[in-house]
Design a protein around this motif. Structure first.
Motif, PDB file in Angstrom:
ATOM      1  N   ARG A  78       0.850  -1.187   0.000  1.00  0.00           N
ATOM      2  CA  ARG A  78       0.000   0.000   0.000  1.00  0.00           C
ATOM      3  C   ARG A  78       0.891   1.244   0.000  1.00  0.00           C
ATOM      4  NH1 ARG A  78      -5.219   1.060   1.027  1.00  0.00           N
ATOM      5  NH2 ARG A  78      -5.584  -1.098   1.684  1.00  0.00           N
ATOM      6  N   ALA A  79       0.588   2.174  -0.911  1.00  0.00           N
ATOM      7  CA  ALA A  79       1.377   3.403  -1.014  1.00  0.00           C
ATOM      8  C   ALA A  79       1.170   4.274   0.221  1.00  0.00           C
ATOM      9  CB  ALA A  79       0.993   4.165  -2.271  1.00  0.00           C
ATOM     10  N   GLU A  80       2.262   4.663   0.853  1.00  0.00           N
ATOM     11  CA  GLU A  80       2.208   5.533   2.018  1.00  0.00           C
ATOM     12  C   GLU A  80       2.009   6.991   1.634  1.00  0.00           C
ATOM     13  OE1 GLU A  80       3.171   4.538   5.850  1.00  0.00           O
ATOM     14  OE2 GLU A  80       1.649   3.472   4.695  1.00  0.00           O
ATOM     15  N   ASN A  81       2.461   7.355   0.439  1.00  0.00           N
ATOM     16  CA  ASN A  81       2.311   8.716  -0.057  1.00  0.00           C
ATOM     17  C   ASN A  81       1.985   8.660  -1.549  1.00  0.00           C
ATOM     18  OD1 ASN A  81       3.106  10.146   2.376  1.00  0.00           O
ATOM     19  ND2 ASN A  81       5.215   9.499   1.930  1.00  0.00           N
ATOM     20  N   ALA A  82       1.559   9.759  -2.097  1.00  0.00           N
ATOM     21  CA  ALA A  82       1.389   9.871  -3.546  1.00  0.00           C
ATOM     22  C   ALA A  82       2.763  10.068  -4.178  1.00  0.00           C
ATOM     23  CB  ALA A  82       0.476  11.045  -3.886  1.00  0.00           C
ATOM     24  N   ALA A  83       2.898   9.600  -5.414  1.00  0.00           N
ATOM     25  CA  ALA A  83       4.178   9.750  -6.120  1.00  0.00           C
ATOM     26  C   ALA A  83       3.964   9.546  -7.607  1.00  0.00           C
ATOM     27  CB  ALA A  83       5.206   8.753  -5.594  1.00  0.00           C
ATOM     28  N   ARG A  84       4.861  10.146  -8.406  1.00  0.00           N
ATOM     29  CA  ARG A  84       4.902   9.886  -9.842  1.00  0.00           C
ATOM     30  C   ARG A  84       5.922   8.782 -10.077  1.00  0.00           C
ATOM     31  NH1 ARG A  84       6.947  13.595 -13.095  1.00  0.00           N
ATOM     32  NH2 ARG A  84       5.667  13.172 -14.935  1.00  0.00           N
ATOM     33  N   VAL A  85       5.474   7.720 -10.728  1.00  0.00           N
ATOM     34  CA  VAL A  85       6.311   6.535 -10.917  1.00  0.00           C
ATOM     35  C   VAL A  85       6.501   6.294 -12.411  1.00  0.00           C
ATOM     36  CG1 VAL A  85       6.487   4.054 -10.500  1.00  0.00           C
ATOM     37  CG2 VAL A  85       5.423   5.537  -8.782  1.00  0.00           C
ATOM     38  N   PRO A  86       7.737   6.102 -12.886  1.00  0.00           N
ATOM     39  CA  PRO A  86       7.930   5.773 -14.301  1.00  0.00           C
ATOM     40  C   PRO A  86       7.141   4.518 -14.668  1.00  0.00           C
ATOM     41  CG  PRO A  86      10.031   6.192 -13.217  1.00  0.00           C
ATOM     42  CD  PRO A  86       9.003   6.124 -12.132  1.00  0.00           C
ATOM     43  N   LEU A  87       6.560   4.501 -15.868  1.00  0.00           N
ATOM     44  CA  LEU A  87       5.809   3.314 -16.279  1.00  0.00           C
ATOM     45  C   LEU A  87       6.694   2.081 -16.269  1.00  0.00           C
ATOM     46  CD1 LEU A  87       3.605   4.743 -19.173  1.00  0.00           C
ATOM     47  CD2 LEU A  87       2.972   4.309 -16.788  1.00  0.00           C
ATOM     48  N   PHE A  88       7.961   2.234 -16.671  1.00  0.00           N
ATOM     49  CA  PHE A  88       8.906   1.134 -16.523  1.00  0.00           C
ATOM     50  C   PHE A  88       9.873   1.502 -15.409  1.00  0.00           C
ATOM     51  CE2 PHE A  88      12.070  -2.020 -17.225  1.00  0.00           C
ATOM     52  CZ  PHE A  88      11.342  -3.093 -17.692  1.00  0.00           C
ATOM     53  N   HIS A  89       9.627   0.932 -14.238  1.00  0.00           N
ATOM     54  CA  HIS A  89      10.325   1.326 -13.015  1.00  0.00           C
ATOM     55  C   HIS A  89      11.160   0.172 -12.454  1.00  0.00           C
ATOM     56  CE1 HIS A  89       6.157   0.032 -12.351  1.00  0.00           C
ATOM     57  NE2 HIS A  89       6.666  -0.685 -11.359  1.00  0.00           N
ATOM     58  N   GLY A  90      11.646  -0.698 -13.333  1.00  0.00           N
ATOM     59  CA  GLY A  90      12.386  -1.872 -12.882  1.00  0.00           C
ATOM     60  C   GLY A  90      13.649  -1.547 -12.109  1.00  0.00           C
ATOM     61  N   ARG A  91      14.312  -0.431 -12.456  1.00  0.00           N
ATOM     62  CA  ARG A  91      15.546  -0.090 -11.735  1.00  0.00           C
ATOM     63  C   ARG A  91      15.242   0.277 -10.283  1.00  0.00           C
ATOM     64  NH1 ARG A  91      19.690   3.619 -14.868  1.00  0.00           N
ATOM     65  NH2 ARG A  91      21.079   2.619 -13.364  1.00  0.00           N
ATOM     66  N   TRP A  92      14.089   0.925 -10.043  1.00  0.00           N
ATOM     67  CA  TRP A  92      13.683   1.220  -8.664  1.00  0.00           C
ATOM     68  C   TRP A  92      13.571  -0.087  -7.871  1.00  0.00           C
ATOM     69  CZ3 TRP A  92       9.327   5.432  -8.129  1.00  0.00           C
ATOM     70  CH2 TRP A  92       9.798   6.658  -8.625  1.00  0.00           C
ATOM     71  N   LEU A  93      12.941  -1.096  -8.486  1.00  0.00           N
ATOM     72  CA  LEU A  93      12.674  -2.341  -7.778  1.00  0.00           C
ATOM     73  C   LEU A  93      13.926  -3.206  -7.676  1.00  0.00           C
ATOM     74  CD1 LEU A  93       9.184  -2.931  -9.356  1.00  0.00           C
ATOM     75  CD2 LEU A  93       9.700  -2.070  -7.072  1.00  0.00           C
ATOM     76  N   HIS A  94      14.809  -3.090  -8.646  1.00  0.00           N
ATOM     77  CA  HIS A  94      16.124  -3.742  -8.555  1.00  0.00           C
ATOM     78  C   HIS A  94      16.871  -3.226  -7.322  1.00  0.00           C
ATOM     79  CE1 HIS A  94      19.860  -5.501 -10.192  1.00  0.00           C
ATOM     80  NE2 HIS A  94      20.454  -4.396  -9.810  1.00  0.00           N
ATOM     81  N   GLY A  95      16.888  -1.906  -7.185  1.00  0.00           N
ATOM     82  CA  GLY A  95      17.539  -1.324  -6.012  1.00  0.00           C
ATOM     83  C   GLY A  95      16.853  -1.705  -4.719  1.00  0.00           C
ATOM     84  N   LEU A  96      15.529  -1.744  -4.738  1.00  0.00           N
ATOM     85  CA  LEU A  96      14.787  -2.122  -3.544  1.00  0.00           C
ATOM     86  C   LEU A  96      15.121  -3.539  -3.105  1.00  0.00           C
ATOM     87  CD1 LEU A  96      12.662  -1.931  -1.354  1.00  0.00           C
ATOM     88  CD2 LEU A  96      10.899  -2.325  -3.096  1.00  0.00           C
ATOM     89  N   PHE A  97      15.204  -4.486  -4.056  1.00  0.00           N
ATOM     90  CA  PHE A  97      15.479  -5.854  -3.631  1.00  0.00           C
ATOM     91  C   PHE A  97      16.906  -5.992  -3.100  1.00  0.00           C
ATOM     92  CE2 PHE A  97      16.245 -10.467  -4.165  1.00  0.00           C
ATOM     93  CZ  PHE A  97      15.319 -10.875  -3.220  1.00  0.00           C
ATOM     94  N   PHE A  98      17.840  -5.232  -3.648  1.00  0.00           N
ATOM     95  CA  PHE A  98      19.177  -5.264  -3.058  1.00  0.00           C
ATOM     96  C   PHE A  98      19.158  -4.726  -1.625  1.00  0.00           C
ATOM     97  CE2 PHE A  98      21.293  -6.273  -7.074  1.00  0.00           C
ATOM     98  CZ  PHE A  98      22.327  -7.069  -6.602  1.00  0.00           C
ATOM     99  N   LYS A  99      18.317  -3.720  -1.349  1.00  0.00           N
ATOM    100  CA  LYS A  99      18.182  -3.237   0.034  1.00  0.00           C
ATOM    101  C   LYS A  99      17.624  -4.342   0.936  1.00  0.00           C
ATOM    102  CE  LYS A  99      17.319   1.593  -1.248  1.00  0.00           C
ATOM    103  NZ  LYS A  99      16.284   2.661  -1.309  1.00  0.00           N
TER     104      LYS A  99
END
Length: 267
Positions: free
Chosen positions: A10-31
């Motif tokens: 569930r989103a904690e805040n509003a945000a603009r997200v790239p339609l292809f946001h795989g790099r965000w999630l790549h970084g998240l899984f490394f975290k």
């Protein structure tokens, strides 16, 4: 053990997200891996060229899209699927707890559910059970691959956005060997077997996917069926095993950045 973990978020805040946001999630899984084991995260980042995990894009309902971005509303729910090809990576994925807050780029996401029980495309599988299921399938007429996100290949140093069975199954054989799965997969033999598989039906297309600034690649997605009746039963079983492995390993390049989420069926 290998597996797929699905998180309801569930989103904690509003945000603009790239339609292809795989790099965000790549970084998240490394975290996530680093919080579980800094040594594990460093080893996978620095020592392994083919990463033993995949991440899907965030799955949400239709919303406002403009200029290559989507506006996520505060309180909006979505799901995220991660797969792991190593026991320690799987344990890192399962280490996430309900009510944790995960930061994907500029989007904070609260975990509402963690599933690995065989529902919603999640589940944990023993590698030998995967092998056994393929060997017990008998003769196979058709293998169907559904690519939910883009698949990227390179051929002669150029993007090659085509569902070529030789490239698909060679890629899977490489990932199988890299992940030290049971049963040897001879790449040349797999290539020869895959060359006899014929594309019998397809619904899909290709496009350029931008995954970081102006960095992009040509890729394809859709549903593709391969006629394998010309193959021996042994060859059919090998390709079926690799196809079922694709649901965890992905196909082609950049699977750790949101490319190639795969579903498999056969008859």
């Amino acid at each position: 053990m290998i597996g797929a973990v699905v998180y309801r978020l569930r989103a904690e805040n509003a945000a603009r997200v790239p339609l292809f946001h795989g790099r965000w999630l790549h970084g998240l899984f490394f975290k996530i891996m680093e919080e579980y084991s800094a040594e594990l995260a460093a080893y996978i980042h620095e020592a392994l060229q083919i990463k033993p995990f995949t991440v899907s894009l965030l799955k949400w309902r239709q919303g406002e899209e403009a200029g290559g971005y989507r506006t996520v509303r505060k309180g909006e729910t979505m799901s995220w699927r991660v797969t792991a090809l190593r026991e320690d990576v799987l344990q890192a994925a399962l280490h996430v707890r309900v009510d944790d807050v995960l930061q994907a780029g500029f989007l904070p996401l609260r975990v509402e559910e963690v599933k690995a029980d065989g529902t919603h495309d999640s589940g944990v599988v023993d590698e030998l059970e995967l092998v056994g299921a393929a060997l017990q399938a008998g003769r196979v007429a058709e293998i169907r691959l559904r690519f939910l996100s883009p698949v990227a290949f390179r051929r002669d140093d150029k993007d090659y956005p085509m569902p070529d069975p030789v490239l698909i199954f060679s890629s899977l054989a490489d990932k199988w060997q890299q992940a030290a799965m049971p049963v040897a997969m001879d790449r040349a033999w797999i290539r020869d077997a895959a060359a006899k598989a014929l594309l019998s039906e397809w619904h899909g297309g290709s496009r350029r996917v931008y995954f970081g600034g102006d960095r992009g690649t040509l890729a394809f997605s859709g549903r593709f069926s391969y006629d394998v009746t010309a193959l021996s039963e042994e060859e059919q079983h090998a390709l079926l095993l690799l196809a079922q492995f694709a649901a965890f390993a992905g196909v082609g390049r950049l699977t750790g950045q949101g490319f190639d989420e795969t579903r498999v069926s056969y008859k």
